[in-house]
Design an enzyme around this catalytic site. Structure first.
Site, PDB file in Angstrom:
ATOM      1  N   CYS A 155      -3.802   2.818 -10.668  1.00 51.11           N
ATOM      2  CA  CYS A 155      -3.478   3.809  -9.646  1.00 51.11           C
ATOM      3  C   CYS A 155      -2.016   3.784  -9.411  1.00 51.11           C
ATOM      4  CB  CYS A 155      -4.021   3.741  -8.203  1.00 51.11           C
ATOM      5  SG  CYS A 155      -3.994   1.936  -7.912  1.00 51.11           S
ATOM      6  N   TYR A 156      -1.344   2.588  -9.497  1.00 52.16           N
ATOM      7  CA  TYR A 156      -0.103   2.599  -9.414  1.00 52.16           C
ATOM      8  C   TYR A 156       0.784   3.183 -10.567  1.00 52.16           C
ATOM      9  CZ  TYR A 156       0.296  -0.486  -5.067  1.00 52.16           C
ATOM     10  OH  TYR A 156       0.369  -0.944  -3.808  1.00 52.16           O
TER      11      TYR A 156
END
Length: 367
Positions: A155-156
């Site tokens: 996600c990051y």
């Protein structure tokens, strides 16, 4: 539309149940089979009461064994802890099925040394990694269409990579200088199991950095940007990444700082910060002009996690700062959406020839 059957192994985690929510409304998915080690034999509507009365004909909600799910499914989603997806990928390759893994197991392609360094584990099925593809559609679309095994990005990483690709590819920044990524995540990013980190009394009314200098998404961001840089005739890229936990349920907010390339900076001589920003913005808009799920904000527009909540969108805002010597960007996604489950469905759409937006063309929640 040719319909398929989908299976989710690990369906009672946050990513797994979000996948189920999306697939229930996907017109190309005829049947859904789900499993969970923790709740095997139970019904998922008892684990997640928001699903009561809404499962319909695609699934009765019964949590089966993983073996039952993999045998019944055309595409298998593995929403499991790192290190557990390889055997399912091996099975899928051998039986003509497809697999989309939401863990880190296939994010480094054939680079076992980097995986082992950061995840402290050896690959048990190294051959299957040869056929795996990194699942960021805006970065790898054509390869995804032909793939059998997909490593869904972190996600990051998704927010940071999408924020930086146009700058690296167009040589706007100096890739010899360290790129700084300062990112924040909602608590769902820590998973559903209770820990000292994610319990309410620890993270509520608080803000903290964690795994400073040692987060596993750092090498993934660096790998992506290095590939883009080398493809553009440049060098490898170094990244300094700091993650933070914020007291909200979902969302990623990534602020990225990079030194402008000397030649590009000279082209900004005499321009105001706003004019310089518009020049970079035009490059970003052109780069993402055919990407439905990436929205480059206008000057002064708000870019917040709320604006992408519950969707597959990535919103990017651009600033040229420090006397036109630095590029600063903000990139936001929903960590359960574009950072996980809806991106996995986007990959499924590409793999099976569905419209890429099918089932995930969701209007972001207003609050």
């Amino acid at each position: 539309m040719n319909k398929i059957t989908a299976g989710i192994i690990g369906s009672t985690g946050y990513a797994g149940v979000e996948l189920l929510r999306l697939l229930l409304n996907h017109p190309g998915v005829e049947k859904i089979y789900i499993s969970s080690v923790s709740f095997e034999g139970q019904n998922i509507a008892d684990v997640y009461p928001n699903l009561r009365g809404l499962l319909g004909g695609k699934t009765d909600g019964k949590l089966l064994t993983a073996d039952e799910v993999k045998e019944k499914s055309d595409v298998l989603f593995t929403a499991l802890p790192n290190g557990l997806a390889e055997e399912y990928a091996d099975y899928c390759v051998k039986h003509g099925k497809k697999l989309i893994d939401l863990s880190a197991d296939f994010r480094f392609n054939t680079d076992e040394a980097t995986f082992k360094k950061w995840y402290k584990a050896d690959w048990k099925f190294p051959a299957v990694h040869e056929s795996s593809v990194y699942g960021l559609p805006e970065y790898n679309r054509e390869k995804i269409k032909k793939a059998s095994v997909i490593g869904n990005p972190g996600c990051y990483v998704t927010a940071s990579t999408l924020g930086m690709i146009p700058a690296v590819k167009n040589k706007i920044i100096d890739t010899r200088a360290i790129i700084i990524v300062d990112a924040k995540s909602g608590v769902t990013g820590a998973g559903r199991n209770a820990t000292m980190t994610n319990q309410f009394c620890e993270c509520g009314e608080s803000f903290s950095a964690y795994k400073v200098g040692g987060h596993r998404h750092q090498p993934e961001i660096a790998k992506n940007l290095s590939v883009v840089s080398k493809d553009a005739g440049g060098n490898g890229v170094s990244v300094l990444f700091t993650p933070h936990l914020v007291p909200m349920s979902r969302g990623i907010f990534s602020t990225i700082y990079a030194k402008l390339d000397e030649n590009f900076a000279k082209s900004l001589d005499g321009l105001s910060a706003k004019e310089a920003g518009e020049k970079v913005r035009a490059i970003y808009k052109d780069f993402y002009k055919n990407e439905y799920f990436v929205r480059v904000a206008e000057d002064g527009a708000s870019v917040t996690t709320r604006n992408v909540r519950g969707s597959n969108f990535c919103d990017i805002q651009i600033y040229v700062v420090n006397d036109n010597s630095m590029l600063e960007m903000t990139s936001v996604i929903d960590n359960m959406g574009k950072g996980s489950s809806s991106q996995a469905v986007q990959n499924m759409n590409l793999m099976f020839g569905f419209d890429e937006k099918c089932g995930i063309d969701l209007i972001p929640a207003a609050f």
